[in-house]
Design a protein around this motif. Structure first.
Motif, short mmCIF file in Angstrom:
data_model
loop_
_atom_site.label_atom_id
_atom_site.label_comp_id
_atom_site.label_asym_id
_atom_site.label_seq_id
_atom_site.Cartn_x
_atom_site.Cartn_y
_atom_site.Cartn_z
N THR A 131 43.72 34.54 47.19
CA THR A 131 42.61 34.00 47.97
C THR A 131 41.31 34.58 47.43
N GLY A 132 40.19 34.07 47.94
CA GLY A 132 38.91 34.60 47.51
C GLY A 132 38.46 35.67 48.48
N PRO A 133 37.21 36.08 48.37
CA PRO A 133 36.68 37.07 49.31
C PRO A 133 36.74 36.49 50.72
N TYR A 134 36.86 37.31 51.69
CA TYR A 134 36.98 36.79 53.04
C TYR A 134 35.67 36.23 53.60
N PRO B 202 58.41 36.79 53.44
CA PRO B 202 57.21 37.62 53.56
C PRO B 202 56.06 37.04 52.74
N PRO B 203 54.93 36.82 53.36
CA PRO B 203 53.78 36.28 52.63
C PRO B 203 53.10 37.42 51.88
N ARG B 204 52.84 37.18 50.64
CA ARG B 204 52.14 38.22 49.89
C ARG B 204 50.79 37.66 49.51
N VAL B 205 49.74 38.37 49.85
CA VAL B 205 48.40 37.84 49.60
C VAL B 205 47.54 38.83 48.84
N VAL B 206 46.89 38.36 47.80
CA VAL B 206 45.95 39.26 47.14
C VAL B 206 44.60 38.56 47.08
N ALA B 207 43.58 39.34 47.35
CA ALA B 207 42.23 38.77 47.39
C ALA B 207 41.53 38.98 46.06
N ALA B 208 41.08 37.92 45.45
CA ALA B 208 40.32 38.02 44.21
C ALA B 208 38.88 38.35 44.58
N PRO B 209 38.15 38.92 43.64
CA PRO B 209 36.77 39.29 43.92
C PRO B 209 35.79 38.12 43.88
N GLY B 210 36.30 36.92 43.82
CA GLY B 210 35.40 35.76 43.77
C GLY B 210 36.25 34.51 43.72
N HIS B 211 35.65 33.42 43.29
CA HIS B 211 36.42 32.18 43.22
C HIS B 211 36.48 31.64 41.81
N SER B 212 36.05 32.42 40.88
CA SER B 212 35.98 31.95 39.50
C SER B 212 37.24 32.26 38.71
N LEU B 213 37.29 31.70 37.54
CA LEU B 213 38.41 31.95 36.65
C LEU B 213 38.53 33.45 36.37
N ALA B 214 37.40 34.07 36.13
CA ALA B 214 37.41 35.50 35.85
C ALA B 214 37.98 36.28 37.03
N ARG C 51 14.26 12.14 49.17
CA ARG C 51 14.27 13.17 48.14
C ARG C 51 15.37 14.17 48.46
N ILE C 52 15.88 14.81 47.44
CA ILE C 52 16.87 15.86 47.64
C ILE C 52 16.23 17.16 47.20
N ILE C 53 16.15 18.09 48.11
CA ILE C 53 15.57 19.37 47.78
C ILE C 53 16.65 20.43 47.80
N LEU C 54 16.68 21.21 46.75
CA LEU C 54 17.72 22.20 46.60
C LEU C 54 17.43 23.50 47.33
N GLY C 55 18.45 24.03 47.94
CA GLY C 55 18.31 25.33 48.58
C GLY C 55 19.29 26.27 47.93
N VAL C 56 19.08 27.53 48.06
CA VAL C 56 19.99 28.47 47.43
C VAL C 56 20.37 29.59 48.38
N ALA C 57 21.48 30.19 48.08
CA ALA C 57 21.87 31.35 48.86
C ALA C 57 21.28 32.55 48.14
N ARG C 58 21.44 33.69 48.71
CA ARG C 58 20.79 34.87 48.14
C ARG C 58 21.43 35.41 46.90
N SER C 59 22.73 35.52 46.90
CA SER C 59 23.35 36.03 45.68
C SER C 59 24.50 35.09 45.33
N SER C 60 25.28 35.44 44.34
CA SER C 60 26.37 34.54 44.00
C SER C 60 27.71 35.23 43.92
N ASP C 61 28.62 34.53 43.33
CA ASP C 61 30.01 34.94 43.25
C ASP C 61 30.29 36.16 42.37
N GLY C 62 31.49 36.64 42.51
CA GLY C 62 32.03 37.56 41.51
C GLY C 62 31.60 39.01 41.54
N VAL C 63 31.08 39.43 40.43
CA VAL C 63 30.77 40.82 40.19
C VAL C 63 29.72 41.36 41.15
#
Lengths: 353, 353
Positions: A200-203, A224-236, A99-111
DNA sequence: TTGAAAGCGCTAACAG
DNA sequence: CTGTTAGCGCTTTCAA
């Protein structure tokens, strides 16, 4: 038809009674264990079917002191990579009775911020508790964002197979992110770009190989490497990051995004700003999602073989279940740069407006 | 630290022994049941944590004669709709302690025949066996393709919540497919199209409301409905169907696809053939997936609110668990036509070549 | 070849 | 407030 109590599912006892044998025989018959005459076995199986008997795997696991279920820790199915990994895992596990039982993390991406900072454990670390309480024998984790050390700790409670991320000392099947990211960056470099930014996404520890490889490639090129961190990994999230990046001064001529979603977000904003891709902005993603290959999108991306990773993870899990003490596997595959129309040499009109 | 056997997970007995009380007290303490002094409870909880005790929900369910897990029957997570439904289900179930156990159908979409025709049950009907053996209390089914009658039969063994499809007599939360499909078709009709084709998937009872609505709308308009069945519901299936349709004689000026994937497949082929969308071919999808909204794709589609359906399904499942004898819910929501750039009035150059 | 009995980890009356 | 006892459905020695 011959059921005693209408609602209560039939048990081995019911079957035994119906056939006129002991529970033991029924148990044996069902597991194909030796020591049951062909005749009796047939009678038992037949009666079982008639009564609608269904073995109770939970009870069996309990009695047998083993855990046959596998836990799957997957956060965002809406990201194709994870869906692909999932498909692979399922494929590997399908022939078996696990059987495959799903687990979840506490919160999710983005906002949203990190919420309240209760006690010790903060943000959205993995909570394997439910999976452990469900007594899974192993958990396949594709979206763990906890630090390596923490993952090893978790693995003390239940064997973990880490997918798409390497964790020393823990079963890991992953793709060489550094190689993929470097390939994308060098592709842009080879095209003549010099103002390249990385989104990149959140660290999260263990999720920054792509960023580091970008830095390294740029460094090697003396740029020079220029890096900006997005607030998540989604399109938004990608859109949000892009708005600042593309509207600001010193607009880059190329962007290396951590994944396709982010890249697509950048693309939306760029197009909205009237920039042409790739003439005004070259763009690379990561994951080689189906969307990347669509006509009109043609996003250059890195294929990490998510489905294959899923299959490998499933097999690793099966293996771990069978050999609890086997040494941790460390399976690294090579990603593949898929060049499409979103990348080209930098245009001449790269000065402001 | 104080563990007796290193590998064996701690049990209530271990905790009881450590504190010097009976197992019962531990059980009570953990469920917050009354009848345990504050002091004892605290001591128990403390010892439990120290020993790393984890309740065994399987054992608890067994003893309690109840089923707290919910089964999820989901075939293809790679289709965004299902991923969205899944996300909704998970969201609804997250606050509760219900495990989600995955179930699978026998085969999947697309290529390959129906395999051997064993005994009575053919193709890829649902096999709820594993879920039943895992003793889930209810199964949420989003990808059942069995005939209604068969679903009702299955529901005799375990309560079913059907998502995105109505099955009389079974809990159903769905969107009005007929309305959505008709809206799409009439949108095209209103634009002036007369040669409109519908691309549907393989035939399954209860999955043809969209097709029927298309037929009806065309009929009402006094136009001949042209329908072609794709070999699946994937982009590739759409491509396959489109190849015949677009290359053949009497090419339609508009296509209503059963879902976005199929529509995107048609789009690929059309573009590959040098046809412009929407100038030469108008196109509508269904699902309003993220891809549909991307710049450069702009696929007119029908939003059925998959995420909301998932949430509703999760709640319905919870409700069914709580009230096994409640009447079946029948929740129908209204879809929304989202018009984008893939539809326009038919061009004049609609003659061959 | 078959069956009796003990036990898996937990809950649930029922007594003290 | 606390402990005893009897299961839940199944597996597994150990005898018969």
């Amino acid at each position: 038809m011959t059921t005693a109590d209408p609602r209560r599912p039939a048990t081995q006892s019911d079957v035994a009674r119906a056939v006129g044998v002991s529970r033991t025989l029924v148990s044996f018959a069902f597991r194909g264990a030796p020591g049951v005459s062909e005749e009796t076995r047939r009678a038992i199986l037949e009666a079982a079917k008639r009564l609608g008997y269904r073995p109770n795997v939970a009870a069996a696991d309990l009695a047998r002191k083993r855990a046959s279920a596998v836990g799957l820790h997957l956060l965002d199915l809406r990201n194709e990579v994870y869906a692909d990994i999932f498909a692979g895992v399922r494929e590997a596990l399908a022939p078996t009775a696990h059987r495959i039982i799903l687990g979840v993390a506490r919160s999710s991406d983005g906002v949203g911020g990190r919420g309240g900072e209760h006690g010790g454990t903060g943000g959205d670390e993995a909570d394997l508790g439910p999976l452990i309480e469900a007594r899974v024998g192993v958990v396949i984790a594709a979206t763990l964002i906890d630090p390596d050390e923490r993952v090893r700790e978790l693995a003390l409670d239940v064997p973990i197979v880490s997918v798409a991320r390497r964790v020393e000392g823990v079963d890991s099947v992953y793709s060489d992110d550094a190689a993929g990211s470097r390939a994308a960056t060098e592709h842009l470099l080879a095209l003549g770009h010099t103002r390249i930014a990385h989104i990149t996404g959140p660290y999260h520890e263990g999720m920054h190989a792509r960023r580091r490889a970008f830095d390294a490639a740029m460094h090697d090129a003396g740029l020079p490497p220029r890096v900006v961190a997005a607030p998540g990994h989604s399109l938004a999230a990608g859109e949000e990051a892009a708005r600042a990046l593309l509207a600001g001064p010193e607009r880059p001529t190329a962007v290396v995004a951590h994944n396709d979603q982010l890249a697509l977000g950048v693309r939306e904003v760029a197009l909205g700003l009237g920039l042409r891709v790739p003439e005004d902005l070259s763009l690379t993603g990561y994951d080689d999602s189906r969307t990347a290959g669509l006509a009109g999108i043609g996003l250059t991306s890195v294929d990490l073989g998510a489905h294959a990773l899923g299959v490998a993870a499933g097999m690793a899990a099966l293996n771990r279940l069978a050999y609890p003490n086997a040494p941790a596997v460390d399976e690294c595959s090579l990603p593949r740069l898929v060049v499409r129309g979103s990348t080209a040499p930098p245009g001449r009109s790269s000065s402001d407006s």
